[in-house]
Design a protein around this motif. Structure first.
Motif, PDB file in Angstrom:
ATOM      1  N   ARG A   1       1.448  13.698   2.179  1.00  0.00           N
ATOM      2  CA  ARG A   1       2.184  12.593   1.563  1.00  0.00           C
ATOM      3  C   ARG A   1       2.478  12.874   0.085  1.00  0.00           C
ATOM      4  O   ARG A   1       3.229  12.147  -0.553  1.00  0.00           O
ATOM      5  CB  ARG A   1       1.375  11.291   1.640  1.00  0.00           C
TER       6      ARG A   1
ATOM      7  N   TYR B   1       3.594  10.988  10.418  1.00  0.00           N
ATOM      8  CA  TYR B   1       3.899   9.563  10.627  1.00  0.00           C
ATOM      9  C   TYR B   1       4.243   8.835   9.327  1.00  0.00           C
ATOM     10  O   TYR B   1       5.267   8.167   9.226  1.00  0.00           O
ATOM     11  CB  TYR B   1       2.705   8.906  11.321  1.00  0.00           C
ATOM     12  N   GLY B   2       3.377   9.009   8.318  1.00  0.00           N
ATOM     13  CA  GLY B   2       3.601   8.322   7.052  1.00  0.00           C
ATOM     14  C   GLY B   2       4.895   8.759   6.374  1.00  0.00           C
ATOM     15  O   GLY B   2       5.641   7.942   5.824  1.00  0.00           O
TER      16      GLY B   2
ATOM     17  N   PRO C   1       0.810  -1.226   0.000  1.00  0.00           N
ATOM     18  CA  PRO C   1       0.000   0.000   0.000  1.00  0.00           C
ATOM     19  C   PRO C   1       0.843   1.276   0.000  1.00  0.00           C
ATOM     20  O   PRO C   1       0.549   2.219  -0.735  1.00  0.00           O
ATOM     21  CB  PRO C   1      -0.806  -0.107   1.296  1.00  0.00           C
ATOM     22  N   GLN C   2       1.902   1.295   0.809  1.00  0.00           N
ATOM     23  CA  GLN C   2       2.675   2.545   0.929  1.00  0.00           C
ATOM     24  C   GLN C   2       3.489   2.829  -0.332  1.00  0.00           C
ATOM     25  O   GLN C   2       3.990   3.942  -0.506  1.00  0.00           O
ATOM     26  CB  GLN C   2       3.597   2.501   2.157  1.00  0.00           C
TER      27      GLN C   2
ATOM     28  N   ILE D   1      -0.592   6.312  -3.109  1.00  0.00           N
ATOM     29  CA  ILE D   1      -1.946   6.717  -2.762  1.00  0.00           C
ATOM     30  C   ILE D   1      -1.968   7.241  -1.331  1.00  0.00           C
ATOM     31  O   ILE D   1      -1.083   6.952  -0.547  1.00  0.00           O
ATOM     32  CB  ILE D   1      -2.938   5.543  -2.873  1.00  0.00           C
TER      33      ILE D   1
ATOM     34  N   LEU E   1       7.908   7.172   7.982  1.00  0.00           N
ATOM     35  CA  LEU E   1       8.086   5.744   7.731  1.00  0.00           C
ATOM     36  C   LEU E   1       8.475   5.456   6.289  1.00  0.00           C
ATOM     37  O   LEU E   1       9.193   4.498   6.027  1.00  0.00           O
ATOM     38  CB  LEU E   1       6.805   4.978   8.072  1.00  0.00           C
ATOM     39  N   THR E   2       7.974   6.255   5.369  1.00  0.00           N
ATOM     40  CA  THR E   2       8.133   5.854   3.975  1.00  0.00           C
ATOM     41  C   THR E   2       9.140   6.688   3.192  1.00  0.00           C
ATOM     42  O   THR E   2       9.447   6.355   2.061  1.00  0.00           O
ATOM     43  CB  THR E   2       6.785   5.934   3.222  1.00  0.00           C
TER      44      THR E   2
END
Lengths: 302, 384
Positions: free
Chosen positions: B158, B105-106, B79-80, B84, B109-110
């Protein structure tokens, strides 16, 4: 006062407010009265009485003749090797039981929460020991640890409960088996309260399973975890029934815990004042432990 | 995440989703969403619209067919890594994290972005969403509208290729909903990010989107711009689902150029009758006419007589429920018109506004019976 309120508030709402506050106070007091009465009689009363007793050379048959001796009981306590032995035994027991109970119940709860087959059955099996009384648990495990019992047969060590090295671990194992269930149920309910959508959001944010555990599951379960940790500490510090039934403190006082020592001092040695002092020391230790746990685990927004 | 020209298109190819209990949630779904389009997916509960979105997000496995973002299949892509970001119905904000942490947060992490840049991006997005003063608050201390903004901000920060929104406004009160609706539209126009927006609210669908996907029981009913869905519904389901109050339907038979209903006759011009796609269909038909296309108190030929049954005052407009020999007919009239219950009245409507459905629900007057994909393609050709 009502008069002046009425004068300052032309519409009289101040008067209404003070009236309704009085009514609210009466309602609140009425609702809490049963608790205050029961807790006063059975909790705060004994607490104060015990403090009073601990400052006396207590005469159980004629309390009026008890002698006030100030902190003498506490002074004796500090140099009483039997008390220190009981304290160390209790700390050892806490060390043996608290981490396995908390970690074990958390793992069981997280495991059963997953979509495993026979979830319902596992839940029942894991919870069932908790419905037993301490006497049943004690006798059951006494049989298992017996020289001809199941555990020495498979693991060895002879009769665990008559070995100074193995008696306390034996009691600890019985306790873990018994007490895991309660924490398991609480933590399972807590885990089931964490909304799935948080995991979905975390998944889209790119969190791994471990990160979800650290960043979602544990923080979301924090309050129940704090509760479980404190309750487990308190229960383990207060351990009495298991050593009383399984070993009666032996062999060579290796399983005499604080409460067991308190019990024996009071009811075998008739030293009620001294026993009350032992109780008070345990009470202080528990307050300190609970406060420390709360301080470190509960975090900033509690 | 730089955007190439068609990187943010989404192509559904014969997509199928079957749940473990054999429930078919989505079946034979084909559609192409162009880069930068705002697409709403509407349908009743259980129509598969959320499932469709969750398959794109990676929260549901795709049972059959394929979904491509740009030219790459998303099957097997985490998903990451799909480019999206999603706004959930209940926002799904992390309750124990501050707004700032929720939004960063996202990214943490990514991406490999340094903390300073993440901070900067969160600040910019928060300013764009008007929540810069709430950055250190926890979600529980925010109002519903602010939570919604945080959820949207968390998606925007994001910088995704595609926004997925699952009924993001359904938890807001009516006034705030309208406000956030325009705000989301403005944002999407500014950012130009391809958006798939799931809603059960047809008003949101009609007002917000470039094109609407209408789903029912997991199957595509129509994929077209709002006006087309409204004016030329592909079938009876779409005609009934879109529009409020709903379209009126009357069972009719076609005799030559005359529609024969229960208690009325209606003459169709032969020019229209000639366009009926299936000339054999004469019985078991349904005439559809929208409440606002009916002229109340008409005179002349080709009128229908009815009795006023209920008058519903709705402010600027009134809705009048008429009885035509046992069939109900809703008419939208101006707010000043308040007839008495029991009045007899003649109504009329323009033949151009008439919809005619055959027994299987197909619209016989749109000129084409196979609907979605060809229309979708012509539409995308028009826009490019």
């Amino acid at each position: 006062m009502a008069q002046s309120t009425q004068q300052t508030d032309a519409d009289g709402s101040g008067l209404d407010r003070s009236k309704s506050m009085t009514r609210e106070w009466i309602a609140g007091a009425t609702f809490s009265l049963p608790y205050i009465l029961i807790a006063g009689t059975f909790l705060f009363g004994p607490l104060v009485l015990a403090l009073y007793m601990s400052l006396h050379d207590w005469n159980a048959l004629a309390p009026a003749q008890s002698q006030f001796i100030g902190f003498e009981n506490y002074q004796i306590l500090l140099s009483d090797p039997d008390f220190w032995n009981a304290l160390w035994n209790t700390l050892y027991f806490v060390f043996l039981t608290v981490p396995p109970i908390i970690i074990g119940s958390l793992l069981l709860a997280l495991g059963v929460n997953r979509d495993v087959k026979g979830k319902w059955l596992l839940r029942t099996i894991f919870f069932s020991p908790y419905v037993l009384t301490v006497a049943v648990v004690g006798l059951l495990w006494t049989e298992l640890f017996n020289a001809s019992g199941l555990i020495p047969y498979h693991i060895g060590g002879g009769n665990w409960l008559t070995s100074p090295e193995l008696a306390m671990p034996g009691i600890a194992i019985a306790t873990i088996w018994w007490q895991l269930a309660f924490n398991f149920i609480i933590l399972l309910a807590a885990r089931q309260n964490v909304p799935d959508r948080l995991y979905e959001a975390a998944k889209l944010d790119g969190a791994s399973t471990g990160q979800m555990m650290r960043h979602i599951t544990i923080p979301q379960m924090r309050n129940p975890l704090v509760f479980v940790v404190i309750v487990t500490f308190v229960n383990s510090f207060q351990v009495f029934g298991q050593p009383f039934i399984m070993t009666n403190g032996g062999p060579t006082f290796s399983t005499t815990t604080i409460v067991l020592y308190l019990y024996e001092t009071a009811f075998t040695g008739r030293e009620f004042g001294y026993a009350a002092a032992v109780g008070y020391v345990l009470f202080m230790i528990l307050i300190a432990i609970s406060a420390t746990n709360y301080y470190f685990l509960a975090g900033d927004d509690q | 995440m730089s955007k190439t020209n068609d990187a943010a298109s989404v192509t559904f190819e014969n997509v199928r989703k079957v749940y473990s209990d054999d429930f078919v949630a989505v079946d034979s779904f084909d559609a192409t969403i162009d880069d930068g389009e705002f697409i709403t997916v509407v349908g009743p509960s259980g129509s598969g619209k959320s499932t469709l979105l969750r398959m794109v997000a990676g929260l549901e496995e795709i049972t059959g067919g394929d979904v491509r973002i740009g030219s790459e299949s998303i099957k097997g892509v985490e998903p990451q890594d799909r480019g999206i970001a999603m706004v959930f119905q209940n926002y799904a904000l992390y309750p124990h994290m501050t707004v700032r942490k929720n939004m960063s947060y996202g990214l943490k992490l990514t991406t490999e972005l340094p903390d300073e840049e993440i901070k900067q991006r969160v600040r910019e997005t928060a300013e764009m969403m008007g929540i810069e003063d709430q950055l250190d608050d926890k979600p529980a201390n925010l109002s519903g509208g602010q939570q919604q903004r945080v959820a949207t901000g968390r998606a925007i920060v994001r910088d995704p290729k595609i926004f997925l929104m699952d009924e993001p406004l359904s938890n807001l009160d009516a006034k705030l909903k309208v406000h956030m609706r325009t705000e989301l539209q403005r944002l999407q126009e500014e950012l130009g990010t391809t958006t798939i927006y799931v809603t059960h609210d047809q008003h949101e669908a009609l007002t917000m989107s470039d094109r609407i996907i209408v789903l029912n029981e997991g199957e595509l009913q129509q994929f077209a711009p709002p006006e087309e869905v409204y004016n030329e519904p592909a079938n009876r389901f779409v005609a009934d689902f879109i529009g409020s109050p709903a379209m009126n339907f009357f069972d009719v038979e076609l005799h030559g150029t005359t529609l024969l209903g229960n208690g009325f006759e209606y003459e169709l011009p032969s020019a229209i009758v000639d366009t009926i796609s299936d000339t054999d269909a004469t019985t078991g038909l349904e005439l559809g006419i929208r409440p606002e296309d009916i002229t109340y108190d008409a005179s002349g030929d080709n009128t229908i007589t009815a009795v006023v049954d209920v008058v519903e005052v709705a402010g600027s407009d009134n809705f009048i429920y008429l009885d035509i020999e046992g069939s109900e007919c809703r008419v939208r009239v101006s707010g000043g018109l308040k007839p008495t219950v029991g009045d007899r009245v003649d109504i009329a409507f323009n033949p151009d506004d008439v919809h005619l459905f055959d027994a299987s629900g197909e619209n016989l007057l749109t000129g084409s019976s196979d609907t979605a994909v060809p229309q979708a393609q012509t539409e995308s050709e028009k826009t490019t």
